[in-house]
Scaffold this motif. Structure first.
Motif, PDB file in Angstrom:
ATOM      1  N   UNK A 273       0.895  -1.236   0.057  1.00  0.00           N
ATOM      2  CA  UNK A 273       0.125   0.179   0.021  1.00  0.00           C
ATOM      3  C   UNK A 273       0.812   1.228  -0.063  1.00  0.00           C
ATOM      4  N   UNK A 274       0.190   2.417  -0.476  1.00  0.00           N
ATOM      5  CA  UNK A 274       1.021   3.467  -0.672  1.00  0.00           C
ATOM      6  C   UNK A 274       0.407   4.807  -0.344  1.00  0.00           C
ATOM      7  N   UNK A 275       1.204   5.439   0.503  1.00  0.00           N
ATOM      8  CA  UNK A 275       0.537   6.806   1.004  1.00  0.00           C
ATOM      9  C   UNK A 275       1.029   7.753   0.161  1.00  0.00           C
ATOM     10  N   UNK A 276       0.422   8.647  -0.547  1.00  0.00           N
ATOM     11  CA  UNK A 276       1.107   9.425  -1.295  1.00  0.00           C
ATOM     12  C   UNK A 276       0.297  10.914  -0.599  1.00  0.00           C
ATOM     13  N   UNK A 277       1.327  11.934  -0.147  1.00  0.00           N
ATOM     14  CA  UNK A 277       1.321  13.129   0.711  1.00  0.00           C
ATOM     15  C   UNK A 277       1.769  14.186  -0.186  1.00  0.00           C
ATOM     16  N   UNK A 278       1.107  15.395  -0.241  1.00  0.00           N
ATOM     17  CA  UNK A 278       1.527  16.683  -0.941  1.00  0.00           C
ATOM     18  C   UNK A 278       0.651  17.920  -0.231  1.00  0.00           C
ATOM     19  N   UNK A 279       1.159  19.011  -0.322  1.00  0.00           N
ATOM     20  CA  UNK A 279       0.569  20.368   0.153  1.00  0.00           C
ATOM     21  C   UNK A 279       0.104  21.120  -0.460  1.00  0.00           C
ATOM     22  N   UNK A 280      -1.104  21.746  -0.546  1.00  0.00           N
ATOM     23  CA  UNK A 280      -1.877  22.625  -1.458  1.00  0.00           C
ATOM     24  C   UNK A 280      -2.520  23.675  -0.532  1.00  0.00           C
ATOM     25  N   UNK A 281      -1.818  24.931  -0.705  1.00  0.00           N
ATOM     26  CA  UNK A 281      -2.073  26.019   0.014  1.00  0.00           C
ATOM     27  C   UNK A 281      -2.109  25.791   1.403  1.00  0.00           C
ATOM     28  N   UNK A 282      -0.962  25.372   1.951  1.00  0.00           N
ATOM     29  CA  UNK A 282      -0.703  24.925   3.211  1.00  0.00           C
ATOM     30  C   UNK A 282      -1.552  23.850   3.808  1.00  0.00           C
ATOM     31  N   UNK A 283      -2.392  23.394   3.209  1.00  0.00           N
ATOM     32  CA  UNK A 283      -3.255  21.991   3.545  1.00  0.00           C
ATOM     33  C   UNK A 283      -2.431  20.887   2.866  1.00  0.00           C
ATOM     34  N   UNK A 284      -2.121  20.064   3.852  1.00  0.00           N
ATOM     35  CA  UNK A 284      -1.546  18.572   3.625  1.00  0.00           C
ATOM     36  C   UNK A 284      -2.599  17.744   3.033  1.00  0.00           C
ATOM     37  N   UNK A 285      -2.573  17.147   2.124  1.00  0.00           N
ATOM     38  CA  UNK A 285      -3.566  16.123   1.483  1.00  0.00           C
ATOM     39  C   UNK A 285      -2.743  14.984   1.439  1.00  0.00           C
ATOM     40  N   UNK A 286      -3.552  13.809   1.298  1.00  0.00           N
ATOM     41  CA  UNK A 286      -3.085  12.297   1.140  1.00  0.00           C
ATOM     42  C   UNK A 286      -4.072  11.583   0.300  1.00  0.00           C
ATOM     43  N   UNK A 287      -3.088  10.507  -0.310  1.00  0.00           N
ATOM     44  CA  UNK A 287      -3.988   9.530  -0.913  1.00  0.00           C
ATOM     45  C   UNK A 287      -3.535   8.304  -0.802  1.00  0.00           C
ATOM     46  N   UNK A 288      -4.430   7.230  -0.727  1.00  0.00           N
ATOM     47  CA  UNK A 288      -3.848   5.896  -0.691  1.00  0.00           C
ATOM     48  C   UNK A 288      -3.993   5.126  -1.988  1.00  0.00           C
ATOM     49  N   UNK A 289      -2.802   4.414  -2.397  1.00  0.00           N
ATOM     50  CA  UNK A 289      -2.971   3.682  -3.650  1.00  0.00           C
ATOM     51  C   UNK A 289      -2.597   2.272  -3.167  1.00  0.00           C
TER      52      UNK A 289
END
Length: 247
Positions: free
Chosen positions: A209-225
């Motif tokens: 499983x993979x957790x992808x994290x990144x930040x948009x306008x100061x908000x950390x977002x995550x997505x699981x693949x």
């Protein structure tokens, strides 16, 4: 004459008993020898036989740092939760990882991190994960990672006994004293356990499983693949995240 006949019969019986006793001793000795040979064949010989180590097709990991590769300041981090015993993890390592690293980690767009998540398959999962971190102490986590997957044939089939883990380390030219002390002393046992705890906390239920994290306008977002997805699945997720960040 009768006395001599009785004596002769007693002698015959005595000699017969002696032969039977001798035969019994021979059988007992034979059983002991056979048992020793069986013990040697089952327990000792396998430990004397050289370990065949399959070579791994390693590739360059840019900015490799222990269990991570890629720019530490990359806009996206992908953390893989994996198990060296898992056949689907091996599939990802064989079919997708190289292209993912060369396309995005080498370009400074993705930081790729490996963490262990194999607490439910068996003790060889724990042992191999600890061994990889021990190799990481000597700057060869990724090379050891590749050797483990190259020598994977199934789950709980003896691929990753301590003897084999040491043979893998030796094939990479590691300091065997330091590696052996690290592995036998359980130096990274807590780290492997924490990997599993963090994976469960992220809601993961399978490997890989993979957790992808990144930040948009100061908000950390995550997505699981989840699963051994092809490169195209990662490419779509990464490109969408980059577009969302305006990159």
């Amino acid at each position: 004459m009768s006395s001599e006949l009785k004596k002769s019969k007693r002698q015959v019986l005595r000699e017969k008993r002696q032969r039977e006793q001798q035969r019994g001793r021979v059988i007992s000795i034979g059983a002991v020898v056979l048992g020793a040979l069986l013990i040697f064949g089952l327990l000792i010989y396998p430990n004397l036989k050289p370990v065949d180590v399959a070579s791994a097709a390693s590739f360059e990991r840019p900015n490799a740092d222990f269990n991570a590769t890629g720019d530490p300041n990359a806009p996206i981090t992908i953390t893989e939760y994996s198990d060296f015993q898992c056949p689907y993890c091996k599939r990802f390592a064989d079919d997708t990882e190289k292209q993912l690293v060369e396309t995005y980690a080498a370009a400074g767009k993705v930081r790729f991190v490996y963490r262990s998540f194999g607490l439910f398959i068996g003790p060889e999962s724990q042992a191999s994960a600890e061994a990889a971190y021990c190799a990481g102490d000597q700057g060869k986590f990724w090379q050891y990672h590749d050797v483990l997957f190259a020598n994977h044939t199934g789950e709980n089939v003896g691929d990753f006994t301590n003897r084999k883990l040491e043979a893998f380390a030796d094939s990479l030219g590691l300091d065997m004293g330091a590696f052996g002390s690290c592995l036998s002393g359980g130096k990274h046992a807590d780290r492997v356990t924490q990997d599993g705890i963090d994976g469960h906390a992220a809601g993961l239920q399978a490997t890989p499983s993979f957790v992808m994290t990144y930040t948009v306008n100061g908000e950390t977002k995550s997505q699981i693949i989840e699963g051994a997805q092809p490169f195209s699945a990662f490419q779509s997720a990464i490109e969408a995240a980059l577009a969302e960040m305006g990159q």
